[in-house]
Design an enzyme around this catalytic site. Structure first.
Site, PDB file in Angstrom:
ATOM      1  N   LYS A 118       0.825  -1.213   0.000  1.00 46.03           N
ATOM      2  CA  LYS A 118       0.000   0.000   0.000  1.00 46.03           C
ATOM      3  C   LYS A 118       0.858   1.261   0.000  1.00 46.03           C
ATOM      4  O   LYS A 118       0.487   2.271  -0.596  1.00 46.03           O
ATOM      5  CB  LYS A 118      -0.915   0.006   1.227  1.00 46.03           C
ATOM      6  CG  LYS A 118      -2.011  -1.057   1.200  1.00 46.03           C
ATOM      7  CD  LYS A 118      -2.941  -0.853   2.388  1.00 46.03           C
ATOM      8  CE  LYS A 118      -3.672  -2.117   2.786  1.00 46.03           C
ATOM      9  NZ  LYS A 118      -4.627  -2.580   1.788  1.00 46.03           N
ATOM     10  N   GLU A 202      -2.001   6.488   8.438  1.00 46.72           N
ATOM     11  CA  GLU A 202      -2.870   7.448   7.746  1.00 46.72           C
ATOM     12  C   GLU A 202      -3.754   8.138   8.763  1.00 46.72           C
ATOM     13  O   GLU A 202      -4.145   7.529   9.758  1.00 46.72           O
ATOM     14  CB  GLU A 202      -3.776   6.717   6.733  1.00 46.72           C
ATOM     15  CG  GLU A 202      -3.094   6.414   5.414  1.00 46.72           C
ATOM     16  CD  GLU A 202      -4.028   5.743   4.413  1.00 46.72           C
ATOM     17  OE1 GLU A 202      -5.202   5.486   4.744  1.00 46.72           O
ATOM     18  OE2 GLU A 202      -3.573   5.471   3.293  1.00 46.72           O
ATOM     19  N   HIS A 237     -13.855  -3.172   8.765  1.00 46.75           N
ATOM     20  CA  HIS A 237     -13.185  -2.805   7.502  1.00 46.75           C
ATOM     21  C   HIS A 237     -13.417  -3.807   6.377  1.00 46.75           C
ATOM     22  O   HIS A 237     -12.657  -3.862   5.422  1.00 46.75           O
ATOM     23  CB  HIS A 237     -11.677  -2.600   7.720  1.00 46.75           C
ATOM     24  CG  HIS A 237     -11.364  -1.668   8.855  1.00 46.75           C
ATOM     25  ND1 HIS A 237     -11.697  -0.343   8.824  1.00 46.75           N
ATOM     26  CD2 HIS A 237     -10.777  -1.887  10.062  1.00 46.75           C
ATOM     27  CE1 HIS A 237     -11.317   0.233   9.959  1.00 46.75           C
ATOM     28  NE2 HIS A 237     -10.763  -0.687  10.732  1.00 46.75           N
ATOM     29  N   ARG A 294      -7.217  -7.157  -9.378  1.00 46.53           N
ATOM     30  CA  ARG A 294      -7.957  -8.401  -9.648  1.00 46.53           C
ATOM     31  C   ARG A 294      -9.429  -8.065  -9.850  1.00 46.53           C
ATOM     32  O   ARG A 294      -9.833  -6.915  -9.705  1.00 46.53           O
ATOM     33  CB  ARG A 294      -7.831  -9.317  -8.435  1.00 46.53           C
ATOM     34  CG  ARG A 294      -8.312  -8.611  -7.167  1.00 46.53           C
ATOM     35  CD  ARG A 294      -8.351  -9.508  -5.958  1.00 46.53           C
ATOM     36  NE  ARG A 294      -8.396  -8.752  -4.723  1.00 46.53           N
ATOM     37  CZ  ARG A 294      -9.481  -8.287  -4.153  1.00 46.53           C
ATOM     38  NH1 ARG A 294     -10.658  -8.479  -4.708  1.00 46.53           N
ATOM     39  NH2 ARG A 294      -9.421  -7.601  -3.022  1.00 46.53           N
TER      40      ARG A 294
HETATM   41  P1  ADP Z   1     -11.474  -5.891  -0.748  1.00 46.15           P
HETATM   42  O1  ADP Z   1     -12.131  -5.794   0.574  1.00 46.15           O
HETATM   43  O2  ADP Z   1     -10.008  -5.637  -0.671  1.00 46.15           O
HETATM   44  O3  ADP Z   1     -12.132  -5.120  -1.820  1.00 46.15           O
HETATM   45  P2  ADP Z   1     -12.971  -8.093  -1.675  1.00 46.15           P
HETATM   46  O4  ADP Z   1     -14.018  -7.803  -0.700  1.00 46.15           O
HETATM   47  O5  ADP Z   1     -13.213  -7.791  -3.113  1.00 46.15           O
HETATM   48  O6  ADP Z   1     -11.619  -7.391  -1.191  1.00 46.15           O
HETATM   49  O7  ADP Z   1     -12.553  -9.637  -1.636  1.00 46.15           O
HETATM   50  C1  ADP Z   1     -11.743 -10.254  -0.706  1.00 46.15           C
HETATM   51  C2  ADP Z   1     -12.589 -11.107   0.177  1.00 46.15           C
HETATM   52  O8  ADP Z   1     -12.979 -12.322  -0.451  1.00 46.15           O
HETATM   53  C3  ADP Z   1     -11.870 -11.525   1.417  1.00 46.15           C
HETATM   54  O9  ADP Z   1     -12.725 -11.329   2.520  1.00 46.15           O
HETATM   55  C4  ADP Z   1     -11.603 -13.006   1.218  1.00 46.15           C
HETATM   56  O10 ADP Z   1     -11.573 -13.660   2.459  1.00 46.15           O
HETATM   57  C5  ADP Z   1     -12.785 -13.430   0.394  1.00 46.15           C
HETATM   58  N1  ADP Z   1     -12.569 -14.624  -0.460  1.00 46.15           N
HETATM   59  C6  ADP Z   1     -11.438 -15.006  -1.031  1.00 46.15           C
HETATM   60  N2  ADP Z   1     -11.618 -16.113  -1.768  1.00 46.15           N
HETATM   61  C7  ADP Z   1     -12.913 -16.452  -1.667  1.00 46.15           C
HETATM   62  C8  ADP Z   1     -13.732 -17.487  -2.234  1.00 46.15           C
HETATM   63  N3  ADP Z   1     -13.243 -18.410  -3.072  1.00 46.15           N
HETATM   64  N4  ADP Z   1     -15.045 -17.532  -1.924  1.00 46.15           N
HETATM   65  C9  ADP Z   1     -15.576 -16.600  -1.113  1.00 46.15           C
HETATM   66  N5  ADP Z   1     -14.848 -15.606  -0.567  1.00 46.15           N
HETATM   67  C10 ADP Z   1     -13.530 -15.511  -0.828  1.00 46.15           C
HETATM   68  P1  ADP Z   2      -7.736  -3.661   2.699  1.00 42.02           P
HETATM   69  O1  ADP Z   2      -6.547  -4.066   1.920  1.00 42.02           O
HETATM   70  O2  ADP Z   2      -7.903  -4.447   3.927  1.00 42.02           O
HETATM   71  O3  ADP Z   2      -8.946  -3.584   1.839  1.00 42.02           O
HETATM   72  P2  ADP Z   2      -7.884  -0.730   2.758  1.00 42.02           P
HETATM   73  O4  ADP Z   2      -6.737   0.203   2.797  1.00 42.02           O
HETATM   74  O5  ADP Z   2      -8.640  -0.803   1.491  1.00 42.02           O
HETATM   75  O6  ADP Z   2      -7.380  -2.164   3.217  1.00 42.02           O
HETATM   76  O7  ADP Z   2      -8.861  -0.312   3.947  1.00 42.02           O
HETATM   77  C1  ADP Z   2      -9.952  -1.103   4.289  1.00 42.02           C
HETATM   78  C2  ADP Z   2     -11.108  -0.201   4.740  1.00 42.02           C
HETATM   79  O8  ADP Z   2     -10.728   0.609   5.846  1.00 42.02           O
HETATM   80  C3  ADP Z   2     -11.551   0.783   3.682  1.00 42.02           C
HETATM   81  O9  ADP Z   2     -12.506   0.208   2.836  1.00 42.02           O
HETATM   82  C4  ADP Z   2     -12.122   1.918   4.513  1.00 42.02           C
HETATM   83  O10 ADP Z   2     -13.448   1.676   4.884  1.00 42.02           O
HETATM   84  C5  ADP Z   2     -11.281   1.918   5.738  1.00 42.02           C
HETATM   85  N1  ADP Z   2     -10.180   2.899   5.637  1.00 42.02           N
HETATM   86  C6  ADP Z   2      -9.018   2.757   4.994  1.00 42.02           C
HETATM   87  N2  ADP Z   2      -8.255   3.833   5.117  1.00 42.02           N
HETATM   88  C7  ADP Z   2      -8.955   4.721   5.856  1.00 42.02           C
HETATM   89  C8  ADP Z   2      -8.699   6.028   6.378  1.00 42.02           C
HETATM   90  N3  ADP Z   2      -7.530   6.652   6.153  1.00 42.02           N
HETATM   91  N4  ADP Z   2      -9.648   6.618   7.122  1.00 42.02           N
HETATM   92  C9  ADP Z   2     -10.808   5.994   7.379  1.00 42.02           C
HETATM   93  N5  ADP Z   2     -11.102   4.763   6.949  1.00 42.02           N
HETATM   94  C10 ADP Z   2     -10.182   4.120   6.197  1.00 42.02           C
HETATM   95 MG    MG Z   3      -9.351  -2.343   0.293  1.00 41.02          MG
END
Ligand code: ADP
Ligand code: ADP
Ligand code: MG
Length: 669
Positions: A118, A202, A237, A294
């Site tokens: 990140k 952050e 989150h 992805r």
């Molecule tokens: P992000 O929060 O970063 O956007 P997503 O919500 O798009 O990520 O997807 C990641 C989530 O999908 C994670 O919570 C992961 O545990 C879950 N995950 C990964 N593989 C699978 C799968 N085959 N079936 C259902 N859930 C999955």
């Molecule tokens: P991950 O890889 O787990 O998806 P992210 O950086 O996308 O990590 O953060 C996950 C979630 O945390 C975001 O979708 C948002 O809701 C919250 N978040 C991330 N950064 C901040 C921030 N600086 N302030 C407030 N909420 C945040």
């Molecule tokens: Mg994210």
């Protein structure tokens, strides 16, 4: 350009099925991979071929790079689609594919690597002129330096694992927290989960919204965005509900965010599908947070508003075709919203729930797959079906339900309706929690931000008494009464709930939401009954009773209930609620005796003769007791060889169906 003939899908569950559905429409053969826990899983059955990877644990199966590449080679697959999760953001995997001459359907290994941290992604955003949240993304990681930056940024501060994902390794530091402790625990969690303890700081933006932009780029350098998804409804989150358009964006903000996303993507020469995530502050300012290299869980929302099949786009880009669509040619139609159904128990701290699915009833019309769900505007992407075992090894997400309509209110209404008509039994799910969330006035007004679930949790899970429960108790009592009557030829002649002693009605003892409840009712006419609940009498009339369903008019209102039995438990579902009801024995007895050993009354009747005494030895078939109902006699006989332990009823007593009459200690015990 080289068209693919066969694609290996390196994933499981709903996303594996989703990818295969598109392959089928394109005439591409599919190869599934599976762990020992998944031999009979839906994604294995849906593929043209399937290759075993190894044991149930992800490390031995869906994360085993070498095995997956060997499987692709063995089956002659041209390309691998990684889905999301598992190896989808693993640069080494993408690189291994390339080295083996197998196309990885996604961005290049180099892009994945550069966005995997990140902090590096943040620096790239800054250098392309895209705003980031004030913070610290440096390589130096000494505690003193991090503490200094926390002070400089000013609490609340969000500590993130730079290599993180899935909300893991994140800590919010507020004025009452010890920042050093937060740094050290975040670092430990990051090391444990990602093998990389580097942290990023952050400013934590309160009441922010999560707004992300879907991007699509080809290998010829064309880059477009497919508008936004608002994923503000999050728990720890993690996203739960996602929609497009965002209720917080106007046209100007939408195009500025779209342009910012494309700017970041262009700076790394992004190809294939990806998502640029932003935080939108209450002030209207937005900040870049990360890029997911992805396909996203919530991609169907974008498919429904654009009519594009994103998996098809991914495949065509990976084949080397150019996008063929321009930014201006993409229209955003209506409103789409998705809810994620999880096998988890909101009343038990959202702990994952495992078990065998004995009921999986989502309206069959909805379940047919079409990316834009033309027609009814509802789409179900599910990874499981009735009979499947939900185990401990993988993600608890069971399915996604996505609704599309002309405007936001209509889409929300459609999604709630679909969730209310969904009946799942065998594992606990967040279904009712989702309904409560979608029905909340703040959400409906478009005001729910990323803090919303945390702040309203108690109201959203409301374990208190539910008006549906009373109806469910009536449904269970009458359903059981109906089927007990049917299983005894003699009783078919009797009116349901028949008593020759009118002041003692049938009774049932059950457990509902951890409470023991006695239900009693009486027959007051043809198919009509009266139930006494504390403080109220409820009139019930049975309209129909079939296997797994009963229709009842309750105080003048008709509803049908779905009933699924599993051992001593009955699961009851109607569009106004769902619950599990456990049938308890009428009289507490030792378990072994309550089963085949004892004589249970098969029917309502009166005891006219008791033929045995306590301590008397009996053999299978010996007569024990004679009951009479409507001038007919029925002899209850011993079901086991044993000894009479206790006689529970007296001469002349009126008994109910299922009531234990005589306890017998079996010789086998
Ligand atoms: P992000 O929060 O970063 O956007 P997503 O919500 O798009 O990520 O997807 C990641 C989530 O999908 C994670 O919570 C992961 O545990 C879950 N995950 C990964 N593989 C699978 C799968 N085959 N079936 C259902 N859930 C999955
Ligand atoms: P991950 O890889 O787990 O998806 P992210 O950086 O996308 O990590 O953060 C996950 C979630 O945390 C975001 O979708 C948002 O809701 C919250 N978040 C991330 N950064 C901040 C921030 N600086 N302030 C407030 N909420 C945040
Ligand atoms: Mg994210």
């Amino acid at each position: 350009m080289k068209p693919f003939k066969k694609i290996l899908v390196a994933n499981r569950g709903e996303i594996a099925l989703r990818i295969m559905a598109t392959c089928r429409t394109m005439g591409i053969s599919t190869v599934a991979v599976y762990s020992d826990a998944d031999l009979r899983a839906a994604h294995v059955l849906a593929a043209d071929e399937a290759v075993r990877l190894g044991g149930a644990a992800s490390a031995h199966s869906y994360l085993n790079i070498q095995r997956i590449i060997d499987s692709a080679r063995r089956t002659g697959a041209d390309a691998i689609h990684p889905g999301y999760g598992f190896l989808s953001e693993n640069a080494d995997f993408a690189q291994s594919c390339a080295e083996e001459g197998i196309v990885f359907i996604g961005p290049s290994a180099q892009t994945i690597r550069s966005m995997g941290l990140k902090s590096a992604a943040r620096r790239l955003a800054v250098s392309s002129g895209v705003p980031v949240v004030p913070g610290y993304d440096g390589d130096e990681q000494g505690n003193d330096l991090l503490l200094e930056h926390i002070n400089k940024i000013g609490v609340p501060v969000l500590i993130k694992a730079s290599a993180g994902g899935g909300g893991k390794g994140m800590r919010v530091v507020r004025s009452s927290d010890d920042p050093l402790e937060a740094i050290e625990s975040a670092r430990r969690e990051a090391e444990k989960s990602f093998g990389d303890g580097r942290l990023l700081l952050e400013k934590f933006i309160e009441h922010a919204r999560h707004v992300e932009i879907q991007i699509l780029g080809d290998e010829q350098g064309n880059l477009i965005h497919l508008f936004e998804r608002d994923c503000s409804l999050q728990r720890r989150h993690q996203k739960i509900v996602e929609e497009s358009p965002s209720p917080a964006l106007d046209e100007s903000l939408r195009s500025r965010m779209g342009e910012a996303a494309v700017k970041v993507a262009r700076a790394i020469g992004y190809s294939n599908a990806g998502t640029v995530e932003f935080i939108l502050a209450p002030s209207g300012e937005f900040y870049f947070i990360e890029v997911n290299t992805r396909l996203q869980v919530e991609h169907p929302v974008t498919e429904m508003v654009t009519g594009l099949d994103l998996v098809r786009c991914q495949i065509e880009i990976a084949e080397g075709r150019s996008l063929g669509i321009t930014q201006d040619s993409i229209a955003h139609r209506g409103h789409a919203i998705e809810a994620r159904l999880y096998a988890e128990d909101p009343l038990n701290g959202f702990l994952p729930s495992t078990g065998r699915i004995v009921d999986w009833n989502i309206d069959a019309d909805f379940a047919s797959f079409s990316p834009s769900a033309e027609g009814h505007g509802l789409r179900v992407d599910a990874g499981v079906t009735c009979g499947d075992e939900v185990g401990i090894h993988y993600d608890p997400m069971l399915a996604k339900i996505i609704a599309h309509a002309g405007d936001r209110d209509s889409a929300i209404r459609k999604l709630i309706h679909a969730l209310k008509h969904t009946s799942i039994f065998g594992v606990r799910t967040n279904r009712e929690f989702l309904i409560a969330l979608l029905e909340h006035p703040d959400f409906i007004e478009g005001k729910a931000d990323t803090g919303f679930i945390g702040e309203n949790l108690n109201r959203l899970i409301s374990p208190e008494e539910n008006p549906f429960d009373q109806a469910a108790l009536v449904a269970v009592a009458l359903y059981r009464q109906h089927y007990q009557r049917d299983s005894h030829p003699l009783l078919r002649e009797l009116p349901a709930g028949y008593r020759n002693n009118p002041w003692r009605g049938p009774r049932l003892k059950v457990r509902l939401r951890e409470k023991d409840i006695d239900i009693s009712w009486r027959n007051v006419g043809q198919d009509s009954f009266q139930f006494d609940f504390p403080g109220v009498t409820v009139d019930a009339q049975v309209v129909f009773c079939h296997v797994n369903s009963i229709g009842i008019v309750l105080d003048g209102v008709f509803s049908s209930y779905r009933l699924i039995a599993d051992g001593d438990c009955l699961f009851v579902h109607s569009t106004s609620g769902a619950c599990e009801i456990e049938i308890l024995p009428r009289h507490p007895v030792h378990h072994s005796m309550a089963e085949e050993g004892s004589a249970n009354s098969p029917m309502p009747g009166q005891v006219i003769r008791i033929l045995v005494e306590v301590d008397q030895a009996v053999s299978i078939g010996d007569p024990l007791i004679v009951l009479e109902a409507m001038k007919m006699e029925h002899t209850c006989r011993a079901g086991v060889n044993g000894t009479v332990e206790k006689i529970m009823v007296g001469q002349g007593e009126v008994v109910g169906p299922g009531q234990v009459l005589i306890q017998i200690r079996s010789n086998e015990d």
